[in-house]
Scaffold this active site. Structure first.
Site, short mmCIF file in Angstrom:
data_model
loop_
_atom_site.label_atom_id
_atom_site.label_comp_id
_atom_site.label_asym_id
_atom_site.label_seq_id
_atom_site.Cartn_x
_atom_site.Cartn_y
_atom_site.Cartn_z
N LYS A 1 0.86 -1.21 0.00
CA LYS A 1 0.00 0.00 0.00
C LYS A 1 0.88 1.24 0.00
O LYS A 1 0.70 2.15 -0.81
CB LYS A 1 -0.87 0.00 1.25
CG LYS A 1 -1.57 1.32 1.55
CD LYS A 1 -2.46 1.31 2.76
CE LYS A 1 -1.76 1.55 4.06
NZ LYS A 1 -1.45 2.95 4.36
N ASN A 2 1.87 1.27 0.89
CA ASN A 2 2.65 2.49 1.08
C ASN A 2 3.66 2.72 -0.03
O ASN A 2 4.18 3.83 -0.17
CB ASN A 2 3.32 2.50 2.45
CG ASN A 2 2.28 2.66 3.55
OD1 ASN A 2 1.12 3.00 3.27
ND2 ASN A 2 2.66 2.42 4.78
N CYS B 1 -4.84 12.91 12.53
CA CYS B 1 -5.52 11.62 12.35
C CYS B 1 -5.42 10.90 13.68
O CYS B 1 -4.83 11.40 14.63
CB CYS B 1 -4.88 10.82 11.22
SG CYS B 1 -3.37 10.04 11.68
N ARG C 1 0.66 14.72 12.85
CA ARG C 1 1.20 14.47 11.51
C ARG C 1 1.37 15.76 10.70
O ARG C 1 0.75 15.97 9.67
CB ARG C 1 0.34 13.44 10.79
CG ARG C 1 0.21 12.19 11.64
CD ARG C 1 -0.43 11.04 10.95
NE ARG C 1 0.49 10.44 9.97
CZ ARG C 1 0.13 9.39 9.24
NH1 ARG C 1 -1.07 8.89 9.34
NH2 ARG C 1 0.98 8.88 8.38
N ASP D 1 4.50 0.40 12.11
CA ASP D 1 3.26 -0.17 11.56
C ASP D 1 3.05 -1.62 11.97
O ASP D 1 2.01 -2.19 11.65
CB ASP D 1 3.26 -0.07 10.02
CG ASP D 1 3.15 1.36 9.55
OD1 ASP D 1 3.35 1.61 8.36
OD2 ASP D 1 2.89 2.24 10.40
N ARG E 1 -8.73 -0.29 4.36
CA ARG E 1 -7.73 0.66 3.83
C ARG E 1 -6.41 -0.05 3.50
O ARG E 1 -5.68 0.37 2.63
CB ARG E 1 -7.45 1.74 4.87
CG ARG E 1 -8.63 2.64 5.17
CD ARG E 1 -8.21 3.83 5.98
NE ARG E 1 -7.11 4.54 5.32
CZ ARG E 1 -6.55 5.64 5.81
NH1 ARG E 1 -6.94 6.15 6.96
NH2 ARG E 1 -5.57 6.25 5.16
C1 EPZ Z 1 4.45 6.78 6.32
O1 EPZ Z 1 3.72 7.87 6.87
C2 EPZ Z 1 3.47 5.62 6.21
N1 EPZ Z 1 2.37 6.01 5.31
C3 EPZ Z 1 2.91 5.29 7.60
O2 EPZ Z 1 2.06 4.15 7.46
C4 EPZ Z 1 4.08 4.91 8.51
O3 EPZ Z 1 3.59 4.66 9.80
C5 EPZ Z 1 5.10 6.07 8.55
O4 EPZ Z 1 5.53 6.37 7.20
C6 EPZ Z 1 6.33 5.74 9.38
O5 EPZ Z 1 6.96 4.60 8.86
C7 EPZ Z 1 2.59 5.97 3.98
O6 EPZ Z 1 3.67 5.64 3.50
C8 EPZ Z 1 1.42 6.34 3.11
P1 EPZ Z 1 6.65 10.07 8.48
P2 EPZ Z 1 4.40 9.35 6.90
O7 EPZ Z 1 6.64 11.31 7.67
O8 EPZ Z 1 5.18 9.57 5.65
C9 EPZ Z 1 6.54 13.24 11.98
C10 EPZ Z 1 0.12 2.87 7.73
O9 EPZ Z 1 -0.42 2.36 8.71
N2 EPZ Z 1 6.62 14.23 10.89
O10 EPZ Z 1 7.84 9.16 8.44
O11 EPZ Z 1 3.34 10.32 7.21
C11 EPZ Z 1 5.15 12.58 11.99
O12 EPZ Z 1 4.25 13.37 12.72
C12 EPZ Z 1 0.67 4.28 7.80
O13 EPZ Z 1 0.27 2.29 6.61
C13 EPZ Z 1 6.81 15.57 11.21
O14 EPZ Z 1 6.91 15.94 12.38
O15 EPZ Z 1 5.37 9.18 8.12
C14 EPZ Z 1 5.43 11.26 12.66
O16 EPZ Z 1 5.41 11.44 14.07
C15 EPZ Z 1 0.42 4.92 9.16
N3 EPZ Z 1 6.87 16.49 10.21
C16 EPZ Z 1 6.84 10.92 12.20
O17 EPZ Z 1 7.42 12.14 11.73
C17 EPZ Z 1 6.77 16.14 8.88
O18 EPZ Z 1 6.86 17.02 8.00
C18 EPZ Z 1 6.87 9.90 11.08
O19 EPZ Z 1 6.26 10.49 9.98
C19 EPZ Z 1 6.58 14.78 8.58
C20 EPZ Z 1 6.51 13.83 9.59
#
Ligand code: EPZ
Length: 422
Positions: free
Chosen positions: A22-23, A118, A123, A308, A400
């Protein structure tokens, strides 16, 4: 709303096919915006999130056709008629923000709604914004939308992420493929989905090196062509189904599973007393004799233990022999499965980002509520070995990220059914 009923039914045995990630698919699809030529994705998963991304890309004027029952996606963004990603789509799925980088690079402007919070956390998008601004974008937040423009196009730069954000790495990587000059991403995310995206972009003519490490170098090019690319196997679906025989006993082969996708996770399974064997077709998983052993888990960016899979691992540890400590370091609120597992008799103590799980002999089935995608599937896993019936509501969360979940678990002997809601 539909419900899923699962009843503890003894050991499992058989095979579970693992779908495309998915991701990975959610970042490969927006890559079509970078080129006027067609992009074809094979091994695509059949999920509601993919439908949401399809709807978003079509709202921008891209063509997305689903073939072979959704396993093949034919995308083309020859004529983009709109550059606004509307709130009512983006709020449904955070990954919608991955159209920002490609749209900015291709059109020189983009308006993308902030996703809003969310269930698992606020996020924010500050790392996406800072990264794109380093490439020369001007980005302003107005009425809940990011208004981004780069009238003179984007210019290569060095971008150092304060956190190895998956989405920020993907957005800036895609934008950098069409920037003038060289971009270096430091402290970049190393997830397999990043490597899959870079592999597809290279097929489209992008010049990228270092993906999979924390430093990625991109030489911008004037334009990208089309490509055909198979979506990499879903390591989170893989890890989820590896836990089914771990929790219920028996032996299951996850077809298409690769050890390199789940390294840190398999180390923890081994410590807990679960055997994993690479076969020519995937990964075979069986519980070694005796009870599951308690293990401590801390979630980290890849190649560490994936956030995850934290909820699913907790379901296993609820009946381990001893006390396990799980630390959630990626998201601020990702223990919502804990109170639901406690309804099933689990002993869990949550303080901030730390959950302490004291193993009990057996869980008992109960009515439980899905709260987010991965929390929901951890309740299904717990129900596989619980005494009696577990009834899961709000199963739309599951749709999802898990295609044909009931069919896949039924196929290895689980007693599970989906009942239509009123
Ligand atoms: C991706 O989300 C995945 N989603 C998530 O999977 C996964 O949990 C996550 O990476 C971590 O591995 C997709 O790929 C579509 P991050 P993403 O940016 O890109 C903070 C699932 O269940 N952050 O690595 O949003 C954020 O708040 C989903 O399939 C900032 O602070 O994850 C979080 O605490 C859930 N500022 C942490 O970093 C930013 O600009 C990780 O976020 C971006 C992120």
């Amino acid at each position: 709303m539909d419900q899923i009923i699962v009843t503890g039914n003894g050991e499992l045995s058989g095979e579970i096919p693992i779908a495309g990630a998915k991701n990975a698919c959610l970042t490969l699809m927006p890559a079509t915006l970078l080129s006027e030529e067609p992009l074809t994705l094979t091994n695509a998963p059949r999920l509601s999130d993919i439908k949401t991304m399809t709807e978003l890309l079509q709202s921008l004027g891209a063509e997305v056709t689903s073939l072979q029952g959704g396993q093949v996606l034919a995308l083309s963004s020859h004529d983009l008629s709109n550059h606004v990603a509307e709130y009512d789509i983006v709020r449904k799925m955070r990954a919608s923000n991955l159209v920002l980088g490609p749209m900015l690079a291709r059109l020189g402007h983009a308006v993308v709604s902030l996703p809003g919070g969310c269930a698992i956390g606020a996020r924010p998008m500050d790392l996406h914004i800072r990264g794109l601004e380093a490439l020369g974008a001007e980005i302003e937040l107005r009425d809940g939308y990011l208004h981004a423009k780069a009238p003179q196009g984007l210019k290569g730069a060095t971008v150092e992420f304060s956190f190895a954000s998956v989405g920020a790495t993907e957005n800036v990587l895609m934008a950098a493929t069409l920037a003038k000059g060289t971009t270096v991403l430091k402290n970049a995310a190393r997830e397999p989905e990043i490597v899959d995206l870079a592999t597809c972009l290279r097929k489209m003519g992008a010049r990228i090196e270092g993906d999979g490490t924390s430093q990625i170098t991109i030489e911008g090019v004037d334009r990208l062509s089309g490509a055909t690319h198979p979506v990499v196997a879903d390591r989170i679906e893989l890890g989820t189904y590896m836990l089914a025989p771990a929790i219920a006993g028996g032996e299951v082969e996850c077809l298409g599973g690769r050890l390199d996708l789940v390294g840190a996770f398999v180390e923890k399974l081994d410590a807990a007393g679960i055997g994993v064997e690479e076969t020519g077709r995937g990964l075979k998983v069986a519980r070694r004799n005796g009870r599951i052993r308690a293990v401590d888990v801390t979630t980290e960016p890849f190649p560490g233990f994936p956030t995850d899979l934290q909820a699913q691992m907790m379901a296993l540890l609820c009946t381990a022999d001893g006390t396990s400590v799980l630390e959630e370091k990626i998201f601020e609120n990702r223990f919502m499965h804990a109170p639901e597992l406690m309804r099933m008799g689990a002993q869990i103590d949550v303080h901030g980002g730390t959950a302490t799980v004291t193993g009990v002999d057996r869980l008992r089935g109960a009515p439980v509520m899905a709260t987010d995608l991965r929390a929901s599937v951890s309740l299904i896993l717990a129900g596989l070995a619980a005494e009696g019936e577990t009834v899961l509501s709000r199963v739309y969360h599951l749709d999802r990220g898990y295609e044909h979940l009931v069919r896949k678990l039924e196929g290895v002997g689980a007693r599970i059914e989906r009942v239509k809601g009123q």
